[in-house]
Design an enzyme around this catalytic site. Structure first.
Site, PDB file in Angstrom:
ATOM      1  N   SER A 240      -5.444   2.316   6.810  1.00  0.00           N
ATOM      2  CA  SER A 240      -5.871   1.516   5.751  1.00  0.00           C
ATOM      3  C   SER A 240      -7.185   1.072   5.423  1.00  0.00           C
ATOM      4  CB  SER A 240      -4.975   0.955   5.475  1.00  0.00           C
ATOM      5  OG  SER A 240      -3.866   0.294   4.152  1.00  0.00           O
TER       6      SER A 240
ATOM      7  N   ASP B  36       3.084   7.548  -0.631  1.00  0.00           N
ATOM      8  CA  ASP B  36       2.698   6.022  -0.440  1.00  0.00           C
ATOM      9  C   ASP B  36       2.808   5.158  -1.725  1.00  0.00           C
ATOM     10  OD1 ASP B  36       0.914   3.992   0.314  1.00  0.00           O
ATOM     11  OD2 ASP B  36       0.075   5.221   1.317  1.00  0.00           O
TER      12      ASP B  36
ATOM     13  N   HIS C  13       3.146   3.865   2.854  1.00  0.00           N
ATOM     14  CA  HIS C  13       1.800   3.475   3.879  1.00  0.00           C
ATOM     15  C   HIS C  13       2.383   3.656   5.004  1.00  0.00           C
ATOM     16  CE1 HIS C  13      -1.881   2.058   2.846  1.00  0.00           C
ATOM     17  NE2 HIS C  13      -1.263   0.980   3.717  1.00  0.00           N
TER      18      HIS C  13
END
Length: 422
Positions: A213, A348, A379
């Protein structure tokens, strides 16, 4: 059916019970329809979409990394919902999380900050026989004690990798700040210090760079900032990043896919982290944070408001736009020359599909880049399982290690070929 009222007899035919049954049936059908839509049950499973250049390395990777070409099969009942995958990752991390044993390292920085990372030695030898270290950068406000990091580290250790995990500056609840700044969206100083320490301490080791991320943005920016940062790096893997904060800020204010709600929840978590260091930030000299900034922080309901009132000021940016422009890896990622795997999921809810154009274009133009896009996974979820209960290891954990193993074998063969030709 008859009833008596005021001396009159009313007769109800068989139509009324039938009508009630029809209403019940319609209600059940509506509920089932909503469940099917929310859980996305009709969505078929499929292999990831792979974008790559036609090179020898790409063909080798597709041949030796079957997880990139086989179907990713999430848990049947809920795994096709990007929201559930994301929420489970956020709240639970992983199931049956192991507890790898590591050593916490403290690195003094030039500005007075103290970077920390956890070092985990490999359990057994790598299949190539080489000394290989994974340098790992977690997601926003995360550190080595998060469940998804612990699961990934334990799995990587057992595959023969030493692991070094950065703890984002200010993220650990029991480690005080020693300078008036915290981690930011694209600051690579702490990650660079960790990498330099690993290179000095283990002069024979080769590096595999992994970012999750926000960590994906940091590692890609780090590698692209300076060509020397890629020395001894075998490959890089970035998972679920958005590539451009400037473009992402617009999508984060939209209610599509509940993105505005996720924005609010992430902002609340960031506020807690920042306010846990309130006294340190206010007490230190040369701090750009005062009561006015903290008052705006209390009222903030989005990451953008927090970035504007607090985060950009840690590095003296004049505006939020300048902060996002200079902290995003989109301006550096094309300078990466080592093999690069970019992983994203189409469902996501945090990363709008329009942001994936950066990764797609990069993979279409650069021979070292492979972009893998799954239909499901949310995600940072990517849970696998049969019907209801997920497995401890996720598709993400396994595909990263499979890819890095393939790159390690490829580089080993290339070095042997070079040696024999000399």
């Amino acid at each position: 059916m008859t009833t008596t009222e005021g001396g009159y007899v009313h007769t109800f035919g068989p139509e009324l019970p039938a009508m009630f049954d029809g209403v019940k049936l319609a209600a059940v059908a509506t509920i089932l329809y909503i469940i099917v839509r929310c859980l996305n049950l009709k969505s078929p499973t499929a292999p990831p979409e792979i974008i790559y250049q036609d090179t020898l390395l790409s063909h080798y990777l597709l041949k030796t990394c079957p997880m990139l070409t086989k179907e990713y099969i999430p848990p049947l009942l809920w795994g096709k919902s990007g929201h559930i995958q994301t929420v489970l990752y956020g709240k639970m991390g992983r199931v049956k999380t192991p507890t790898p044993c590591g050593v916490r390292m403290f690195l003094p920085m030039q500005d007075g900050a103290t970077a920390t990372f956890d070092l985990f030695e490999a359990i057994g030898a790598h299949t190539t026989g080489d000394d290989i270290t994974m340098v790992i950068c977690p997601g926003i406000g995360n550190h080595s004690e998060k469940n998804y990091i612990r699961t990934f580290v334990d799995y990587s250790q057992r595959q023969g990798y030493r692991c070094a995990v950065l703890n984002h500056l200010g993220a650990l609840p029991n480690v005080e700040l020693t300078s008036p700044r915290m981690f930011t969206y694209g600051c690579t100083w702490e990650f660079g210090a960790m990498v330099d320490y690993i290179k000095r301490t283990f002069p024979q080791t080769l590096l595999v760079v992994v970012g999750f991320s926000l960590g994906g943005n940091i590692v890609c920016k780090f590698l692209g900032e300076n060509q020397s940062n890629q020395d001894r790096v075998l490959c890089c893997v970035s998972v679920c990043q958005g590539y451009s904060a400037l473009r992402a800020q617009e999508t984060f204010l939209q209610w599509d896919q509940c993105r505005r709600l996720y924005n609010f929840m992430l902002a609340e978590n960031m506020k807690k982290i920042i306010l846990s260091h309130r006294d340190s930030l206010l007490a230190m000299q040369c701090s750009n944070i005062g009561d006015g900034e903290l008052n705006r922080l209390y009222a903030a309901t989005s990451l953008m408001q927090i970035d504007d009132s607090i985060m950009r000021k840690f590095h003296g940016y004049d505006s939020l736009r300048e902060y996002y422009e200079k902290e995003s890896c989109v301006h550096y990622i094309h300078k990466i020359t080592v093999p690069l795997l970019l992983l994203n999921s189409l469902d996501d809810p945090l990363v709008h599909p329009s942001l994936l154009a950066v990764a797609r274009t990069l993979a279409e133009k650069m021979p070292n880049v492979v972009f893998a896009l799954t239909q499901h996974g949310g995600h940072m979820g990517f849970f696998e399982g049969a019907v209801l209960f997920p497995q401890p290891l996720t598709w993400m954990d396994k595909v990263i290690v499979e890819y890095t193993n393939a790159i390690c074998r490829w580089e080993k063969k290339q070095s042997v070929c070079r040696s024999s030709s000399e």
